[in-house]
Design a protein around this motif. Structure first.
Motif: not given
Lengths: 190, 190
Positions: A16, B56, B164, B168
């Motif tokens: 990520v 990424p 994270v 997302v």
């Protein structure tokens, strides 16, 4: 099992870490603090080391944390973990899904991720700043100013602004680190 | 085989001299592969930079995999990616052996007072630069403000909420906004 844990945690960071440079610093800091692999002070010292040596922060951090927790195998597995997602995705893009980034949905996803990353880095900087300059780690902590650190920060800010005004390139991070280290020693010794 | 060796040594050299993150490296890569060796065209190179920026992973790793694949396929990608990581891996491994003892030195402790301020400054100025670059639309500004406020507050309250999730959630919000745009366009056409 420390090896599996190192591999998986750094795999997550690799998967990520959009945005390059400091883009991944929020997640790296969170990961090393949560697992108690580094203290806050060690983390900041290592960011300075990483700025002054070649290689991206994420890869350097993986090697360093891996080595300190599990020797050479640990360093290898953590570095492999952080590199693997990029390696696989780039292979797929280069070989068969060249147009992946041209899909509107993917573009929409990325265009919203970029401001998110910027905000995360900004928040991380402020959280670190509150702690380094004011000793504030939790909301209820009292403000205890560290004047020598604040002084160094002000010197660097003035330097950065003056360089910007003179339309010169921003001073290199390595120079800034060297000067700040000198200032730190100088202040303690007088 | 000769091509592999050249890829390996070129990326080894690039890995050794990429101080200061990915963007410094792009100029170096361009010089090596487009100008000097003419292995890839300028258009291909620009494509590669765009892809590396939106996937990424560190830009160094992304571009090594991509260029390696274009020049000699899967093994080329593997050899280039390994080569770009080897210099920093070795340097950081050696540093990790002495890091703790180094931090215990009195003058290093003094220097670290200044360095901590410098690290906060470096991250903060990178964050300000990134934020300025991404605030194009109202939607992006909302993301910046919300993510910044949430991350700052939750950190100070010591609530663990991984970076994270922010990434997302924001990405999905971007897709949702895009889909909502299409829907409302269709409705107005009817």
């Amino acid at each position: 099992m420390i090896y599996v844990q190192l591999f998986l945690e750094f795999l997550k960071i690799g998967a990520v870490s959009f945005g390059g440079g400091y883009g991944m610093i929020s997640l790296i800091r969170e990961t090393v603090l949560k697992n108690q692999w580094l203290t806050d002070d060690e983390f900041m010292a290592f960011v300075a080391v990483s700025e002054s040596t070649p290689g991206p922060l994420a890869v350097n951090m993986a090697t360093f944390v891996g080595a300190s927790q599990g020797g050479i195998p640990g360093a290898f597995l953590a570095t492999l973990g952080v590199v693997l997602p990029a390696l696989i995705l780039m292979l797929l893009i280069a070989s068969c899904i060249q147009n992946l980034l041209k899909y509107a949905g993917v573009k929409a996803f990325l265009s919203a991720v970029r401001p998110c990353i910027a905000a995360l880095v900004l928040a991380t900087a402020v959280v670190m700043g509150l702690q380094v300059f004011g000793g504030i780690k939790h909301l209820e902590d009292a403000f205890v100013p560290y004047y020598d650190r604040i002084f160094v920060f002000l010197v660097l800010s003035v330097w950065g602004v003056l360089a910007g005004k003179a339309k010169r390139k921003a001073p290199s991070p390595v120079w800034m680190i060297v000067v700040s280290a000198g200032l730190g020693i100088f202040i303690k010794c007088i | 085989m000769k091509e592999m060796m050249r890829l390996f040594f070129t990326f080894l050299k690039i890995g050794m001299f990429t101080f200061g993150g990915g963007y410094a490296m792009i100029a170096l890569l361009r010089d090596e592969f487009v100008e000097k060796k003419k292995w890839i065209t300028n258009d291909m190179f620009l494509d590669m930079v765009a892809i590396a920026e939106s996937t990424p992973g560190p830009i160094a790793v992304n571009s090594a995999t991509y260029i390696g694949y274009q020049i000699s396929g899967f093994w080329g990608a593997l050899v280039s990616t390994a080569a770009v990581c080897i210099p920093s891996f070795s340097i950081i491994y050696v540093i990790s052996l002495y890091f703790d003892r180094f931090l215990e030195l009195t003058y290093v402790g003094y220097a670290l007072e200044g360095i901590q301020a410098c690290v906060v400054y470096l991250i903060f100025s990178a964050a300000v630069r990134m934020t300025k670059e991404v605030c194009h639309t109202f939607f992006h500004r909302v993301i910046v403000v919300l993510v910044f406020a949430a991350m700052l507050l939750l950190s100070l309250l010591s609530v663990s909420f991984s970076a994270v999730f922010y990434i997302v959630i924001c990405g999905l919000a971007g897709v949702a906004q895009y889909l909502a745009g299409i829907l409302s366009k269709r409705r107005s056409e009817k």
